[in-house]
Design an enzyme around this catalytic site. Structure first.
Site, PDB file in Angstrom:
ATOM      1  N   ASP A  64      -3.577  16.799  -9.956  1.00  0.00           N
ATOM      2  CA  ASP A  64      -3.599  15.342  -9.950  1.00  0.00           C
ATOM      3  C   ASP A  64      -2.290  14.894  -9.311  1.00  0.00           C
ATOM      4  OD1 ASP A  64      -3.457  12.628 -10.499  1.00  0.00           O
ATOM      5  OD2 ASP A  64      -4.250  12.821 -12.525  1.00  0.00           O
ATOM      6  N   ASN A  91      -2.760  11.259   1.880  1.00  0.00           N
ATOM      7  CA  ASN A  91      -4.052  10.585   1.984  1.00  0.00           C
ATOM      8  C   ASN A  91      -4.646  10.201   0.632  1.00  0.00           C
ATOM      9  OD1 ASN A  91      -6.844  10.031   3.270  1.00  0.00           O
ATOM     10  ND2 ASN A  91      -7.270  11.663   1.784  1.00  0.00           N
ATOM     11  N   SER A 138      -2.834   4.226   4.845  1.00  0.00           N
ATOM     12  CA  SER A 138      -2.872   2.940   4.160  1.00  0.00           C
ATOM     13  C   SER A 138      -4.270   2.355   4.333  1.00  0.00           C
ATOM     14  CB  SER A 138      -1.786   2.015   4.699  1.00  0.00           C
ATOM     15  OG  SER A 138      -1.771   0.796   3.982  1.00  0.00           O
ATOM     16  N   TYR A 153      -5.577  -2.234  -5.142  1.00  0.00           N
ATOM     17  CA  TYR A 153      -5.620  -1.309  -4.002  1.00  0.00           C
ATOM     18  C   TYR A 153      -4.840  -1.870  -2.816  1.00  0.00           C
ATOM     19  CZ  TYR A 153      -7.833   1.275  -0.101  1.00  0.00           C
ATOM     20  OH  TYR A 153      -8.081   2.019   1.020  1.00  0.00           O
TER      21      TYR A 153
END
Length: 254
Positions: A64, A91, A138, A153
């Site tokens: 994680d 990513n 991004s 987000y």
């Protein structure tokens, strides 16, 4: 065009599906050895095996990325397995939805803090490379609001712009570069937009229609941009934000 990536050593986070997987295979196709991580151990093992089958060296670990010490340890192990690092691609994303506190926490820890932690762990190896390159993924959601509860987000994707620009300026004199790729809507089976297509077909159709190209990107189209920026062919590009969105965004950069 030869991207001069043969024999380079790359690390990609969140690399078992979608854009991350496409980047890992794009780097391998250019001859780079690839280390990768994701949470699903079986998917990591399968992806690493498939990359090795292309003829390059691969190394994978399940973790994680919000676990800072585990991520830092993985970077060190990847560098040892590959004999160093030339490229880091951050990513992994929480794809956090909404504007609640938990969504913000997830987006902060995975989208933003994992990028910072991975960069800090990788910088000594990238500096020894002599031409180290960092690419952070991004999103156009960092500069424009596209709905679907993307507040947390988009906020953290926007924060990546400042972090990577600042990082690029600070490491330039040490022979390293840092850039961002901002994908537009990108479709792949099992991904976010696949779920929208299943659960809200009308909303999916509207999103496709909003793009003047009348389609969404393929992961490989985003990967091509990331692989180029990671390559020595982009040797004088640093601190940039490369938007790959098929002209969806309307903001004029300044």
């Amino acid at each position: 065009m030869d991207l001069y990536l043969k024999g380079k050593r790359a690390l990609v986070t969140g690399a078992t599906k979608g854009i991350g997987r496409a980047i890992a295979f794009g780097l391998a196709a250019e001859g780079a050895d690839v280390a990768l991580c994701a949470r699903d151990a079986a998917a990591v093992a399968k992806t690493a095996e498939e990359i090795a089958a292309t003829g390059v060296k691969s190394f994978g670990a399940a973790l994680d990325v919000s676990d800072g010490p585990a991520l830092e340890g993985f970077v060190r192990k990847a560098a040892a397995a590959l004999g160093g690092l030339d490229i880091l691609v951050c990513n992994a994303s929480a794809l956090a939805e909404g504007a609640g506190e938990e969504a913000f926490r997830q987006a902060f820890e995975i989208d933003l803090l994992h990028t910072r932690n991975a960069c800090e762990a990788a910088l000594p190896f990238l500096e020894r490379s002599g031409e180290g390159a960092i690419v952070a993924i991004s999103s156009i959601s960092g500069s424009e609001d596209y709905g679907y509860g993307s507040v947390a987000y988009g906020t953290m994707k926007a924060a990546l712009f400042f972090y990577v620009k600042s990082l690029a300026r600070h490491v330039a004199a040490r022979g390293m570069r840092a850039n961002i790729v901002s994908p537009g809507t990108t479709y792949f089976e099992g991904g976010f937009w696949d779920q929208v297509k299943i659960n809200d077909p009308e909303g999916f159709a509207r999103s496709v229609a909003e793009n003047p190209m009348k389609r969404m990107a393929r992961p490989e189209e985003i990967a091509d941009a990331a692989v180029f920026l990671a390559s020595p062919r982009a040797s004088f590009i640093s601190g940039a934000n490369l938007v790959v969105d098929g002209t969806l965004t309307m903001r004029i950069p300044n």
